[in-house]
Design a protein around this motif. Sequence first.
Motif, PDB file in Angstrom:
ATOM      1  N   GLY A 192       0.790  -1.216   0.000  1.00 40.96           N
ATOM      2  CA  GLY A 192       0.000   0.000   0.000  1.00 40.96           C
ATOM      3  C   GLY A 192       0.821   1.263   0.000  1.00 40.96           C
ATOM      4  N   THR A 205      -3.433   6.088  -1.621  1.00 37.33           N
ATOM      5  CA  THR A 205      -4.661   5.309  -1.808  1.00 37.33           C
ATOM      6  C   THR A 205      -5.305   4.991  -0.466  1.00 37.33           C
ATOM      7  OG1 THR A 205      -3.490   3.207  -1.742  1.00 37.33           O
ATOM      8  CG2 THR A 205      -3.812   4.204  -3.912  1.00 37.33           C
ATOM      9  N   VAL A 258      -3.259  -1.107  -1.531  1.00 44.48           N
ATOM     10  CA  VAL A 258      -3.432  -1.137  -2.977  1.00 44.48           C
ATOM     11  C   VAL A 258      -3.662  -2.572  -3.457  1.00 44.48           C
ATOM     12  CG1 VAL A 258      -2.309  -0.678  -5.200  1.00 44.48           C
ATOM     13  CG2 VAL A 258      -1.978   0.893  -3.287  1.00 44.48           C
ATOM     14  N   ALA A 271      -4.683  -5.984  -7.472  1.00 44.15           N
ATOM     15  CA  ALA A 271      -5.320  -4.757  -6.983  1.00 44.15           C
ATOM     16  C   ALA A 271      -6.592  -5.057  -6.200  1.00 44.15           C
ATOM     17  CB  ALA A 271      -5.658  -3.844  -8.155  1.00 44.15           C
ATOM     18  N   LEU A 325      -9.182  -0.012  -7.306  1.00 41.83           N
ATOM     19  CA  LEU A 325      -7.922   0.446  -7.879  1.00 41.83           C
ATOM     20  C   LEU A 325      -7.519  -0.389  -9.084  1.00 41.83           C
ATOM     21  CD1 LEU A 325      -5.968   0.981  -4.556  1.00 41.83           C
ATOM     22  CD2 LEU A 325      -6.905   2.759  -6.038  1.00 41.83           C
ATOM     23  N   VAL A 328      -0.625   3.295 -10.202  1.00 42.40           N
ATOM     24  CA  VAL A 328      -1.935   2.977  -9.635  1.00 42.40           C
ATOM     25  C   VAL A 328      -2.963   3.952 -10.191  1.00 42.40           C
ATOM     26  CG1 VAL A 328      -3.249   2.753  -7.487  1.00 42.40           C
ATOM     27  CG2 VAL A 328      -0.818   2.162  -7.519  1.00 42.40           C
TER      28      VAL A 328
END
Length: 133
Positions: free
Chosen positions: A42, A46, A50, A70, A74, A96
């Motif tokens: 991650g 986000t 992630v 993902a 995402l 991303v």
Amino acid sequence: AAAGRLALRQVIFGGEALEPQSLRPWMERMGDEAPRLINMYGITETTVHVTYRRITRADLAGQRSPVGTAIADLGLCVLDAQLNAVPVGVAGELHVSGAGLARGYLGRPGLTAERFVAAADGRRLYRTGDLVR
């Protein structure tokens, strides 16, 4: 729980890159079914996570953190320096996209422009700076 088994269903790793071989003593003692070991990759942009990947014995042979796939809101793509997709298995920078991605950095337009870029198809991408395959 049965003798020797934990009632715990999942152990989730996050924060730093997971070194799969560090889990060898655990796997030798507990196996990879119960509890399931989950690696979460991650970034702050986000709101923490992630990707998701269940870790199994097969991952112990690897030297790198397996980041997985993902999460639902995402998208991921692996691109070269010119923002072109690289072939499967070739190293490139992880980018991303998606609804879960931040809009930028508050009060930092220069950094926002550097890290949040436009893809050829118009999607907004975040340049993680992390190399993946």
